[in-house]
Design an enzyme around this catalytic site. Structure first.
Site, short mmCIF file in Angstrom:
data_model
loop_
_atom_site.label_atom_id
_atom_site.label_comp_id
_atom_site.label_asym_id
_atom_site.label_seq_id
_atom_site.Cartn_x
_atom_site.Cartn_y
_atom_site.Cartn_z
N LYS A 22 -23.93 -35.31 69.96
CA LYS A 22 -24.23 -34.35 68.89
C LYS A 22 -25.73 -34.15 68.75
O LYS A 22 -26.23 -33.03 68.73
CB LYS A 22 -23.66 -34.87 67.55
CG LYS A 22 -24.16 -34.12 66.34
CD LYS A 22 -23.61 -34.69 65.05
CE LYS A 22 -24.42 -35.81 64.45
NZ LYS A 22 -25.64 -35.41 63.74
N ASN A 23 -26.47 -35.26 68.66
CA ASN A 23 -27.89 -35.14 68.38
C ASN A 23 -28.67 -34.54 69.55
O ASN A 23 -29.75 -33.98 69.35
CB ASN A 23 -28.48 -36.50 67.99
CG ASN A 23 -28.05 -36.91 66.58
OD1 ASN A 23 -27.46 -36.10 65.86
ND2 ASN A 23 -28.33 -38.14 66.21
N CYS A 118 -27.42 -35.25 55.52
CA CYS A 118 -26.84 -36.44 54.90
C CYS A 118 -27.72 -36.92 53.75
O CYS A 118 -28.94 -36.83 53.82
CB CYS A 118 -26.73 -37.57 55.91
SG CYS A 118 -25.39 -37.41 57.06
N ARG A 123 -36.16 -37.94 53.60
CA ARG A 123 -36.26 -37.20 54.86
C ARG A 123 -37.18 -35.98 54.78
O ARG A 123 -36.75 -34.83 54.95
CB ARG A 123 -34.87 -36.79 55.36
CG ARG A 123 -33.95 -37.98 55.52
CD ARG A 123 -32.62 -37.60 56.08
NE ARG A 123 -32.59 -37.65 57.53
CZ ARG A 123 -31.51 -37.38 58.25
NH1 ARG A 123 -30.40 -37.02 57.68
NH2 ARG A 123 -31.54 -37.47 59.56
N PRO A 124 -38.44 -36.22 54.52
CA PRO A 124 -39.39 -35.09 54.45
C PRO A 124 -39.71 -34.54 55.85
O PRO A 124 -39.17 -35.00 56.84
CB PRO A 124 -40.63 -35.73 53.84
CG PRO A 124 -40.55 -37.18 54.19
CD PRO A 124 -39.10 -37.51 54.33
N ASP A 126 -43.16 -33.91 56.77
CA ASP A 126 -44.62 -33.95 56.91
C ASP A 126 -45.07 -34.23 58.35
O ASP A 126 -46.09 -33.69 58.80
CB ASP A 126 -45.21 -35.01 55.96
CG ASP A 126 -44.62 -36.39 56.19
OD1 ASP A 126 -43.38 -36.49 56.25
OD2 ASP A 126 -45.38 -37.36 56.32
N ASP A 308 -27.96 -45.27 63.23
CA ASP A 308 -26.69 -44.56 63.20
C ASP A 308 -25.49 -45.45 63.55
O ASP A 308 -24.35 -44.99 63.49
CB ASP A 308 -26.73 -43.34 64.15
CG ASP A 308 -27.59 -42.22 63.58
OD1 ASP A 308 -27.98 -42.29 62.40
OD2 ASP A 308 -27.87 -41.25 64.33
N ARG A 400 -18.40 -33.60 61.06
CA ARG A 400 -19.73 -33.18 61.51
C ARG A 400 -20.09 -33.88 62.81
O ARG A 400 -20.85 -33.33 63.61
CB ARG A 400 -20.79 -33.54 60.45
CG ARG A 400 -20.73 -32.70 59.20
CD ARG A 400 -21.91 -33.02 58.30
NE ARG A 400 -23.13 -33.09 59.07
CZ ARG A 400 -24.18 -33.84 58.79
NH1 ARG A 400 -24.18 -34.61 57.73
NH2 ARG A 400 -25.24 -33.84 59.55
#
Ligand code: UD1
Length: 422
Positions: A22-23, A118, A123-124, A126, A308, A400
């Site tokens: 998936k990733n 999720c 989870r920014p 920057d 994960d 997902r």
């Protein structure tokens, strides 16, 4: 909303095919934005996240043709109509931010909503922003959207990342393929999905060296062409199914699995008393005794133990002989599966980024709630071992990231079924 009902205690025997990652697919698909010519991806997993990325790319004017039930995708960015990634799609999935680098590189502009995904921490973005700014982009946040421009195009630069972010490495890698001059990504992420992306970009004509190490060097080219690329095996789905026979006995061969994708994970399994053997077709897994042993786990960027697989490992350690300590170093707030496992009889104490798991003899089936993608599959694994019936509610998270989970597990002997929601 659908739920999954598992009745525990049935040993598993047989083979489970592992899908494409998936990733990897979620970064390979936006790579199409870099070229006017078609990109053909094979071994694409059939997941709702892939549908979300398809919808996002289509909203930009990309033509996506699915074949073989979605396993093969031909993407063409020849006639693009937009460079804006809308909030309504982006909020469903953080990986939508992977259109930013390619849009900037080829169109010199992009408007991308800040992502959702999720609920496993802040989870920014920057690191992505700082890196692209080093390459000459100007990026402003207005109304929840990143407005990015690079008039005259991106320029190659030395790009040190403050943390080896997977997404930032992917965005910069894609952006750098069309930048003027040489880009050197320092402290790059080393995940297999990044190696897969680099291979695909190279097939499209990009000049890249060093993927899979902390320093990736990219020589910008004027344009990229057509390519066909098979998506690498999903190491997280692989690790998840490798654990399945540990919960309820039996021996499972994960087809397409390769040790180099899961080395750190397999080392922990060995310490826990689980045999992992390489076969011609994949990896074969079996518990040595009747109960796994406790092991301590710290999640780290690749090649360390993957975050994960932390939830799935925690579920296993709930049944281990002894006390294990799990430390989550990548995301804050990623122990949401712990309260659900406790409802099934587990003994877990969470303090900040650390969970202490005291193994118990048995778990008991219960109705539980899936809170994120990996948490939901950890509850299914726990259900394979639990006495009685476990109902995992809110399985849209599961869809997902896991294709046909109930079919794959029932094919090897699990008693598991999907109950459609009303
Ligand atoms: C990717 C994976 C996800 C996996 C994660 C870590 C995809 C689609 N998703 O997510 O499944 O769990 O890698 O292996 O490939 N961070 C910042 N600023 C940034 C970017 C990240 O602070 O600009 C932080 C995040 O909040 C997080 C950590 O860095 O705490 C890791 O994030 P990152 O490696 O970027 O993960 P993703 O690419 O989002």
């Amino acid at each position: 909303m659908d739920s999954i009902v598992v009745t525990g205690g049935k040993p598993l025997n047989g083979q489970i095919p592992i899908a494409g990652a998936k990733n990897a697919a979620l970064t390979l698909m936006p790579a199409t934005l870099l070229s006017e010519e078609p990109l053909t991806l094979t071994n694409v997993p059939r997941l709702s996240d892939i549908k979300t990325m398809t919808a996002l790319l289509e909203s930009l004017g990309v033509e996506v043709t699915s074949m073989q039930g979605g396993k093969v995708q031909v993407l063409s960015s020849h006639d693009m109509t937009s460079t804006t990634a809308d909030y309504e799609i982006v909020r469903k999935m953080r990986a939508s931010n992977l259109v930013l680098g390619p849009l900037l590189a080829r169109h010199h502009k992009a408007v991308v909503s800040l992502p959702g995904g999720c609920a496993i921490g802040a989870r920014p973005m920057d690191i992505h922003i700082d890196a692209l700014e080093l390459m000459g982009a100007t990026i402003e946040l207005r109304d929840g959207y990143l407005h990015a421009t690079a008039s005259g195009g991106l320029k190659g630069a030395r790009v040190p990342l403050r943390f080896a972010s997977v997404g930032a490495t992917e965005n910069v890698l894609m952006a750098a393929t069309l930048a003027k001059g040489t880009t050197v990504i320092e402290n790059a992420a080393r995940e297999p999905e990044i190696v897969d992306l680099a291979r695909c970009l190279r097939a499209m004509g990009a000049q890249i060296a060093g993927e899979g190490t902390s320093t990736i060097e990219i020589q910008g080219v004027d344009k990229l062409g057509a390519a066909t690329h098979p998506v690498v095996t999903d190491r997280i789905e692989l690790g998840t199914y490798m654990l399945a026979p540990v919960f309820c006995g039996g021996e499972v061969e994960c087809l397409g699995g390769r040790m180099e994708l899961v080395t750190a994970f397999a080392e922990k399994l060995d310490l826990a008393g689980v045999d992992v053997a390489e076969t011609e077709a994949g990896l074969k897994v079996k518990l040595r005794g009747d109960r796994p042993r406790a092991v301590d786990v710290i999640t780290e960027p690749f090649p360390g133990f993957p975050t994960d697989l932390q939830a799935q490992m925690m579920a296993m350690l709930c049944l281990a002989d002894g006390t294990s300590v799990l430390e989550e170093k990548i995301f804050e707030n990623r122990f949401m599966h712990a309260p659900e496992l406790i409802r099934m009889g587990a003994d877990i104490e969470v303090q900040g980024g650390q969970a202490t798991v005291r193994g118990v003899d048995r778990l008991k089936g219960a109705p539980v709630m899936a809170t994120d993608l990996r948490a939901s599959v950890s509850l299914i694994l726990a259900g394979l071992a639990a006495e009685g019936e476990t109902t995992v509610n809110r399985v849209y998270h599961l869809d997902r990231g896991y294709e046909h989970v109930e079919e794959k597990l029932s094919a090897v002997g699990a008693q598991i079924a999907r109950v459609p929601g009303v």
